[in-house]
Enzyme design. Structure first.
Site, short mmCIF file in Angstrom:
data_model
loop_
_atom_site.label_atom_id
_atom_site.label_comp_id
_atom_site.label_asym_id
_atom_site.label_seq_id
_atom_site.Cartn_x
_atom_site.Cartn_y
_atom_site.Cartn_z
N LYS A 1 4.36 -0.70 -14.47
CA LYS A 1 5.70 -1.27 -14.43
C LYS A 1 5.78 -2.35 -15.52
O LYS A 1 4.84 -3.10 -15.73
CB LYS A 1 5.92 -1.91 -13.06
CG LYS A 1 7.21 -2.69 -12.94
CD LYS A 1 7.56 -2.93 -11.50
CE LYS A 1 6.80 -4.12 -10.91
NZ LYS A 1 7.06 -4.28 -9.49
N ASP B 1 1.60 -1.49 -10.41
CA ASP B 1 2.97 -1.86 -10.02
C ASP B 1 3.02 -3.37 -9.79
O ASP B 1 3.80 -3.88 -9.00
CB ASP B 1 3.31 -1.09 -8.72
CG ASP B 1 4.75 -1.29 -8.31
OD1 ASP B 1 5.59 -1.57 -9.17
OD2 ASP B 1 5.03 -1.20 -7.09
N TRP C 1 2.10 2.92 -2.51
CA TRP C 1 1.69 3.85 -3.57
C TRP C 1 0.40 4.56 -3.15
O TRP C 1 0.23 5.72 -3.44
CB TRP C 1 1.50 3.10 -4.90
CG TRP C 1 2.78 2.86 -5.63
CD1 TRP C 1 4.00 2.73 -5.07
CD2 TRP C 1 2.97 2.76 -7.05
NE1 TRP C 1 4.95 2.53 -6.03
CE2 TRP C 1 4.35 2.53 -7.28
CE3 TRP C 1 2.13 2.80 -8.16
CZ2 TRP C 1 4.89 2.38 -8.54
CZ3 TRP C 1 2.68 2.64 -9.43
CH2 TRP C 1 4.04 2.44 -9.62
N GLY D 1 0.78 -1.24 0.00
CA GLY D 1 0.00 0.00 0.00
C GLY D 1 0.80 1.29 0.00
O GLY D 1 0.25 2.36 0.23
N ASP E 1 -8.31 -10.47 -7.44
CA ASP E 1 -7.37 -10.72 -8.54
C ASP E 1 -7.75 -9.81 -9.70
O ASP E 1 -8.89 -9.86 -10.18
CB ASP E 1 -7.48 -12.20 -8.95
CG ASP E 1 -6.52 -12.56 -10.07
OD1 ASP E 1 -5.97 -11.63 -10.69
OD2 ASP E 1 -6.32 -13.76 -10.29
N ASP F 1 -5.53 -5.62 -4.52
CA ASP F 1 -4.40 -6.55 -4.63
C ASP F 1 -4.86 -7.96 -4.25
O ASP F 1 -5.87 -8.13 -3.57
CB ASP F 1 -3.27 -6.11 -3.69
CG ASP F 1 -1.95 -6.74 -4.07
OD1 ASP F 1 -1.08 -6.00 -4.59
OD2 ASP F 1 -1.76 -7.96 -3.85
C1 LIG Z 1 5.60 -4.85 -6.04
S1 LIG Z 1 4.14 -5.24 -5.28
C2 LIG Z 1 3.26 -3.75 -5.33
C3 LIG Z 1 3.76 -2.74 -4.37
C4 LIG Z 1 2.85 -1.59 -4.23
N1 LIG Z 1 2.82 -0.78 -5.42
C5 LIG Z 1 3.21 -0.73 -3.07
O1 LIG Z 1 3.64 0.40 -3.31
O2 LIG Z 1 3.13 -1.14 -1.95
C6 LIG Z 1 3.34 -6.25 -6.43
C7 LIG Z 1 1.97 -6.72 -6.03
O3 LIG Z 1 1.30 -7.25 -7.16
C8 LIG Z 1 0.33 -8.13 -6.64
N2 LIG Z 1 -0.26 -8.95 -7.68
C9 LIG Z 1 0.35 -9.83 -8.50
N3 LIG Z 1 -0.55 -10.40 -9.31
C10 LIG Z 1 -1.76 -9.87 -9.02
C11 LIG Z 1 -3.08 -10.07 -9.50
N4 LIG Z 1 -3.32 -10.92 -10.47
N5 LIG Z 1 -4.04 -9.34 -8.98
C12 LIG Z 1 -3.81 -8.47 -7.99
N6 LIG Z 1 -2.59 -8.25 -7.48
C13 LIG Z 1 -1.58 -8.95 -7.98
C14 LIG Z 1 1.14 -8.91 -5.62
O4 LIG Z 1 0.24 -9.49 -4.67
C15 LIG Z 1 2.00 -7.84 -5.02
O5 LIG Z 1 1.50 -7.38 -3.81
#
Ligand SMILES: C[S@@+](CC[C@H](N)C(=O)[O-])C[C@H]1O[C@@H](n2cnc3c(N)ncnc32)[C@H](O)[C@@H]1O
Length: 826
Positions: free
Chosen positions: A157, A117, A58, A56, A92, A76
């Protein structure tokens, strides 16, 4: 199982610490902060959708930066702990359920910015990771297209994998501006990059292909594979920015030689593979065995195949030529196929023709073939034309031709059906035939040859194409090297300047050409007129009239020429120091220390080699000592201003000073086997390579090396630039003070109202004040009024210079006050 440490890859870096300090949930927060700093999308947004938002950070940044009352929705797979002003839920993003939930939260609103992200569960394998991340990006873009308002921003990203370009292409179809950037807080080792897409076009009907991973990642490919990087810069490949090939995770690649012979893209193989193997597989490979036994498969070829990563352009060329020969032998080239067909026809054999099953299909195929042939011919003629134009431009730049000439050529005299062409002239062995007007023979021969030529062209087509490709790659490689290396860039600029500076034929030359009467013609060749009455003997004038002396500046400098002439004619009879006037000696030495000018091409090659070696390593002491300046100016005392910076040059200078070597010897030495290398027609890449080694190795003495060492030590001992500047400033201020004082004193002296004594006193005071100004300020010693200093009225014991007695309590109070002020300010 080994436990992966949390601080792998340097995770606990400054951004991590800063995030902890500022209360962000992840260091990723700084990526958004830095992106927003550059593009400023958050301040303008009222509704933000953060896809893949956990934990969280961002959302935290968005909540901090966006205007009050803004709507921030974070989603997320993982749960997100509540954040003030942020709506978050677990889902998802690839599912319809997630889409529906977002819609319920947004109601009738549309998002100004969609952030993404997301990263799938990484760590399986790079290829899968990269692909699923790209697919996730496409999913997030799908949501963005649904919820983003027109003109909105999408920040995502992306991993720099082979799908990266495909994604960029899709973004560009949907947004007016697409920029990829890597914020400083994103680790360099990470392949992630952020793409900021602004100005959503919000098309009424969206082409579903844009959002279909199968279509996007299959259709959009990199426009041209970067074979150059593969061939000339194998190290680059190690970085794997493009991602690994599917199923290929090894660094060392080895393929059978037969694959190289069969392939349609041999350059790509040379660029990607480490070794071409002749080893037989357990089941045996007939083709491989045949290639192995061919006489064309020389030891050199085998050595080259053993390690492709150490080969240069020359060796690549050898391998490509060898491949063509083998293909010829095996009947794989177009030439060989034609020959086989012709042979079969000659022998009356029937060439089996496969009847196409469908007439329409046959016509289509035929049409396609004709089309291909036509476009090939067009391409070829276009290439030839471009090449001709390029050469013409170069010739024009060198004043070797005039636009008028080009116009004439374009009109046709040298073109098809021309009465006289250089090509046909070249074919006639005896040039006299042309002068005798026997062009009929030439034409007849020409028409006979033209068929052979066509065949040759066909057969050489493959080789030519590959060589051209290789040349092009080499050129690009050189350009990239120049871009990266300032030295090479400077060298190229100097070369261009030299070319520009060449003024072409002077009026005098042309006039000389025009006045036939002045030049004798002997056996059809013009003979240069000897300079008359210039103080040189006829023999010496003839000697110095040779082309190689033209750039030595001997003509300009008659005295030095005389000195050199004296030396060359009287060698051994007398020492120059005794008989030659001192001035002439110095000039001769000057011209000797100037780099003698070998033929222009050779000099260019020398330059190229110089650029690649440090001045200390340069083997030509004259070039490294005096070559850095086009002209060696004289110092005010009349001495040559030559900075000797290499051990070779120092040795040479010492030899000259002690008369072990004479200026004449030096000039003689410069005309060595390297000066007259025939480099005409040699390709640039070859010269670049060769000239690194084709230069004389000059000996150095211990004394010369020691002198240079000493000189460098003295250079290093100098104060740094900042210190020198500070000293200079100080000097300047002192000079200004003195000047002011001088002016004031002059005014005082002219003042008739003052007595001489008053004048002297005032000037004395002024001088004392000026002297005081120059001195650094005396420090005031602070003495705390406690112990034996308590209640003291006068200079405390043991304190010299300026002092100030302070109250201990007062000191504490002042400090506390300052602290408070600072706190209130924050
Ligand atoms: C690098 S982190 C994001 C960090 C976030 N932007 C922050 O600032 O805290 C990547 C996130 O993408 C989520 N993610 C990956 N595949 C996903 C999906 N299909 N649906 C939702 N979230 C997903 C992962 O659970 C993970 O928490």
């Amino acid at each position: 199982m080994a436990i992966q440490k949390k601080h792998g890859k340097g995770r606990l870096d400054k951004w991590y610490k800063l995030a902890k300090e500022k209360g962000y949930r992840a260091r990723a927060a700084f990526k958004l902060i830095q992106l927003n700093k550059k593009y400023g999308f958050l301040e303008k947004s009222r509704v933000v959708l953060d896809l893949c938002a956990a934990p969280g950070s961002w959302c935290q940044v968005a909540a901090e930066t966006m205007p009050a009352q803004s709507l921030i929705i974070g989603v997320d797979l993982a749960p997100i702990k509540p954040i003030p002003r942020v709506i978050s839920f677990q889902s998802d993003i690839t599912t319809d359920k997630c889409r529906a939930t977002i819609r319920t939260h947004l109601k009738h609103l549309k998002a100004d910015t969609v952030l993404h992200d997301g990263a799938p569960n990484v760590g399986v394998a790079w290829v899968q990771d990269a692909f699923s991340q790209a697919a996730l990006v496409l999913e997030s873009m799908k949501l963005a297209t649904e919820f983003l308002k027109e003109g909105g921003t999408f920040v995502t990203k992306v991993f720099r994998s082979k799908d990266y370009n495909a994604l960029l292409w899709v973004f560009k179809q949907l947004f007016t501006s697409v920029e990829a950037t890597k914020p400083p807080s994103s680790r360099n080792v990470s392949a992630e990059i952020f793409v900021v897409c602004r100005g959503f076009k919000a098309p009424k009907k969206l082409d579903p292909k844009f959002l279909d991973p199968k279509h996007v990642f299959a259709e959009v490919q990199e426009p041209t594979p970067n074979n150059e990087a593969k061939v000339f810069n194998p190290e680059k490949k190690k970085r794997k920015r493009e991602g690994y090939e599917a199923g290929d995770y090894t660094q060392h690649k080895e393929i059978p030689v037969s694959d190289f012979i069969h392939t349609t893209d041999p350059i790509a193989i040379l660029g990607t593979v480490n070794k071409l193997s002749f080893e037989q597989s357990p089941n045996g490979d007939l083709a491989l065995a045949a290639v192995d036994r061919l006489p064309e498969t020389t030891q050199e070829v085998r050595d080259c195949c053993a390690d492709l990563k150490v080969l240069g352009k020359k060796e690549f060329r050898t391998l490509l030529r060898w491949r063509l020969k083998v293909r010829d032998k095996f009947g794989m080239s177009s030439k060989a196929k034609k020959e086989q067909e012709a042979e079969a026809k000659e022998e009356g054999e029937e060439v089996a023709e496969v009847e196409p099953m469908d007439e329409e299909l046959r016509i289509q195929e035929e049409l396609q073939r004709l089309k291909d042939q036509d476009s090939k011919e067009k391409r070829k003629s276009r290439r030839k034309e471009n090449e001709r134009k390029r050469k013409e431009i170069v010739r024009m730049q060198m004043h070797m031709t005039t636009p008028h000439d080009i116009g004439l050529e374009q009109q046709g005299p040298a073109g098809e059906g021309a009465m006289f062409t250089i090509k046909s002239a070249e074919k006639v062995q005896d040039p006299a035939k042309i002068t005798d007007g026997q062009m009929d023979d030439v034409d007849a021969q020409d028409s006979e040859d033209s068929e052979d030529e066509l065949e040759d062209e066909d057969s050489d087509d493959d080789g030519d194409r590959l060589e051209r490709e290789l040349d092009m790659l080499y050129e690009t490689y050189q350009q990239r090297r120049e871009e990266a290396d300032a030295k090479l860039r400077a060298k190229r600029a100097r070369k261009e300047k030299e070319t520009d500076e060449w003024g072409g034929l002077s009026d005098e030359d042309q006039a000389g050409d025009a006045t036939d009467g002045e030049s004798d013609v002997e056996g059809g060749f013009p003979v240069r007129q000897l300079p008359k009455g210039e103080g040189l003997s006829t023999q010496a004038a003839m000697f110095f009239d040779q082309d190689i002396f033209q750039d030595l500046g001997i003509e300009e400098d008659n005295d030095s020429a005389i000195a050199l002439e004296d030396e060359s004619s009287d060698q051994g009879k007398r020492a120059p120091s005794k008989d030659v006037p001192r001035e002439s000696q110095s000039k001769a030495l000057k011209s000797a220390l100037k780099k003698p000018q070998p033929p222009a091409r050779q000099q260019q090659a020398d330059d190229a080699s110089d650029s690649e070696s440090e001045p200390e390593n340069s083997a030509d002491p004259t070039s490294s000592a005096a070559g850095s300046r086009p002209e060696d100016p004289l110092l005010p005392n009349g001495q040559l201003d030559i900075d000797i910076i290499t051990a070779e040059a120092m040795t040479l200078a010492q030899d000259l000073a002690t008369r072990r070597t004479r200026a004449g010897d030096l000039v003689d030495d410069s005309f060595n086997k390297y000066s007259f290398r025939d480099v005409d027609g040699l390709p640039e890449w070859f010269l670049n390579d060769e000239t690194q080694h084709s230069k004389p190795q000059r000996p150095i003495t211990a004394a010369g090396a020691a002198a240079i060492k000493e000189k460098l030590r003295a250079l290093n001992a100098r104060p740094i630039k900042k210190v020198r500047e500070a000293k200079g400033r100080k000097k300047m201020r002192a000079a200004a003070r003195l000047e002011k004082l001088r002016r004031k004193s002059a005014l005082l002296l002219d003042d008739e109202g003052l007595s001489e004594k008053d004048k002297a006193v005032t000037i004395g005071k002024l001088m004392a004040r000026a002297a005081k100004k120059g001195r650094p300020k005396e420090k005031v010693k602070v003495v705390v009024a406690k112990g034996h200093n308590k209640g003291l009225s006068g200079r405390p014991r043991g304190v010299k210079g300026r002092y100030k007695i302070v109250d201990a309590r007062l000191k504490k109070d002042v400090r506390a006050e300052k602290r408070l002020k600072k706190k209130l300010k924050n």
